[in-house]
Design a protein around this motif. Structure first.
Motif, short mmCIF file in Angstrom:
data_model
loop_
_atom_site.label_atom_id
_atom_site.label_comp_id
_atom_site.label_asym_id
_atom_site.label_seq_id
_atom_site.Cartn_x
_atom_site.Cartn_y
_atom_site.Cartn_z
N ALA A 151 0.85 -1.21 0.00
CA ALA A 151 0.00 0.00 0.00
C ALA A 151 0.88 1.25 0.00
O ALA A 151 1.86 1.33 0.76
N PRO A 152 0.55 2.23 -0.84
CA PRO A 152 1.37 3.46 -0.85
C PRO A 152 1.16 4.28 0.43
O PRO A 152 0.08 4.26 1.01
N ILE A 179 -5.18 13.50 -3.86
CA ILE A 179 -3.96 12.69 -3.98
C ILE A 179 -4.28 11.22 -3.69
O ILE A 179 -3.89 10.32 -4.44
N VAL A 180 -5.01 10.97 -2.63
CA VAL A 180 -5.38 9.59 -2.29
C VAL A 180 -6.17 8.97 -3.45
O VAL A 180 -5.89 7.85 -3.88
N ASP A 181 -7.14 9.70 -3.98
CA ASP A 181 -7.97 9.16 -5.06
C ASP A 181 -7.17 8.91 -6.34
O ASP A 181 -7.51 8.03 -7.12
N ALA A 182 -6.11 9.68 -6.53
CA ALA A 182 -5.33 9.54 -7.78
C ALA A 182 -4.36 8.35 -7.72
O ALA A 182 -3.80 7.96 -8.75
N LEU A 183 -4.15 7.75 -6.55
CA LEU A 183 -3.18 6.66 -6.43
C LEU A 183 -3.78 5.35 -6.95
O LEU A 183 -4.97 5.08 -6.77
N ASP A 184 -2.89 4.56 -7.56
CA ASP A 184 -3.33 3.32 -8.19
C ASP A 184 -3.26 2.16 -7.17
O ASP A 184 -2.45 1.26 -7.30
N GLN A 203 -14.93 10.51 2.28
CA GLN A 203 -15.25 11.05 0.95
C GLN A 203 -14.66 10.21 -0.18
O GLN A 203 -14.83 10.56 -1.35
N SER A 204 -13.91 9.17 0.17
CA SER A 204 -13.20 8.40 -0.86
C SER A 204 -13.69 6.95 -0.88
O SER A 204 -14.20 6.45 0.12
N MET A 343 1.58 16.81 -8.62
CA MET A 343 0.23 16.29 -8.75
C MET A 343 -0.81 17.40 -8.49
O MET A 343 -1.82 17.50 -9.17
N SER A 344 -0.52 18.27 -7.52
CA SER A 344 -1.44 19.37 -7.21
C SER A 344 -1.56 20.31 -8.41
O SER A 344 -2.65 20.77 -8.75
#
Ligand code: 13P
Ligand code: SF4
Length: 349
Positions: A151-152, A179-184, A203-204, A343-344
């Protein structure tokens, strides 16, 4: 540790810091930005420091980056740029100055030094820490990685350089969800703020696991405080920082980073607003928003409040309190912070 007696005698030998009503009046353009929250008598005392700092900044080719939790005389009087943690980090990379004074807490100065190793970064008080930064070490990151292999790790900027270096990417309260949502990865480790992590989790769609750290300022608020306040003060808009526990955020009308809070109040201009965060936030925007009545209690951050005009002048005068980060650590930490900034920017945050 700074010796305040020495500091004061050194400053009074080199600068005219005596309170002066005439000087205070001549600097009325600066005072007008804070005259709703700083008394004329206090301004008479602050004005000589503001003048000395602003003159010395030019001599040293220095800029002051001020966090939104600085007191109004620092925020409006001497800061060249103010903002939330993300904005300050991004600004540090852009400023054309040899010296940066970080009017904020130590982890912010460290982030600035990591991003700008060629610049001199000065910290007005080395003991301005943060309960979140103190809650975790690099070993804690390894512990989480062992528990959740693969896990990242997304680490809040409110951490030391070692902890950042051990992480995959950093976040602030203004970009954590994106950022959390963009992680694979379906599972994401968030450190060290348990409440920010829980608020993001609400929210995720990701499975978020987290370290049990907290901010001593925001953890003090309870959902019952907000319910009582709403009942006793109908019509007040309640605006909470995401370092507050999730039931507090659920009770609020809006939640966002310090700059998110400023934007919300500026756009919405509620008649009455309670900012569920550090006390200086409301003070710093009170003059720009005369139509908003800032009501209710607030909590003071003892670390942020270690920064004063006197200490800013002292470090600019002596060039003491240089922030240094070991280059091997800085290299790893820079990767994690830069990934967040890139990323931002990509996400338009
Ligand atoms: P932001 O300014 O990024 O919202 O952070 C708040 C904070 O607690 C900084 O210490
Ligand atoms: Fe740390 Fe909280 Fe103070 Fe920010 S407000 S510096 S998170 S203790």
């Amino acid at each position: 540790m700074l010796d305040l007696v020495n500091l004061r005698s050194e400053l009074s030998e080199n600068y005219d810091l005596r309170p002066s009503a005439a000087l205070a009046e001549s600097m009325g353009d600066i005072y007008r930005k804070m005259d709703r929250v700083v008394t004329p008598l206090d301004w008479v005392n602050f004005a000589p420091y503001v003048k000395a700092i602003n003159e010395l900044k030019k001599k040293r080719n220095a800029v002051i980056l001020g966090h939104n939790y600085m007191t109004p005389e620092i925020y409006h009087g001497v800061s060249d740029f103010v903002g939330d943690s993300l904005q300050i980090a991004m600004k540090a990379q852009e400023v054309d100055a040899e010296v940066i004074v970080q009017a904020g807490v130590h982890f912010m100065a460290e982030t600035t030094k990591i991003l700008c190793p060629e610049k001199t970064v000065l910290m007005p008080d080395m003991e301005a820490g943060c309960s979140l930064a103190e809650s975790i070490t690099a070993d804690g990151i390894e512990e989480m990685r062992a528990k959740y292999p693969g896990a990242p790790v997304v680490t809040y900027v409110n951490t030391t350089a070692d902890v950042k270096a051990a992480s995959d990417i950093c976040c602030t309260s203004s970009n954590a969800l994106q950022i959390v949502d963009a992680l694979d990865s379906d599972t994401v480790i968030m450190t060290p703020d348990q409440y920010l992590a829980q608020n993001v989790a609400n929210q995720s769609k990701k499975n978020i696991v987290y370290w049990p750290g907290s901010c001593i300022v925001h953890e003090q608020y309870t959902a019952q405080d907000l319910k009582d306040f709403r009942e006793w003060n109908p019509g007040t808009r309640l605006i909470a920082h995401p370092e507050c526990p999730p039931d507090v955020v659920a009770e609020a009308d809006f939640s966002g980073s310090t700059s998110g809070i400023i934007k919300y109040v500026t756009d919405e201009k509620p008649e009455k607003a309670m900012l569920i965060t550090e006390c200086s936030m409301a003070s710093n925007i009170a003059d720009e928003l005369p139509e908003v009545d800032f009501v209710g209690p607030c909590n003071m951050c003892p670390y942020m409040k270690k920064i004063s005009l006197e200490k800013i002048l002292y470090v600019l005068h002596t060039m003491e309190n240089k922030v240094e980060v070991d280059e091997a650590v800085a290299e790893g930490a820079r990767l994690a912070v830069q990934k967040m900034i890139d990323m931002s920017r990509k996400l338009g945050l």
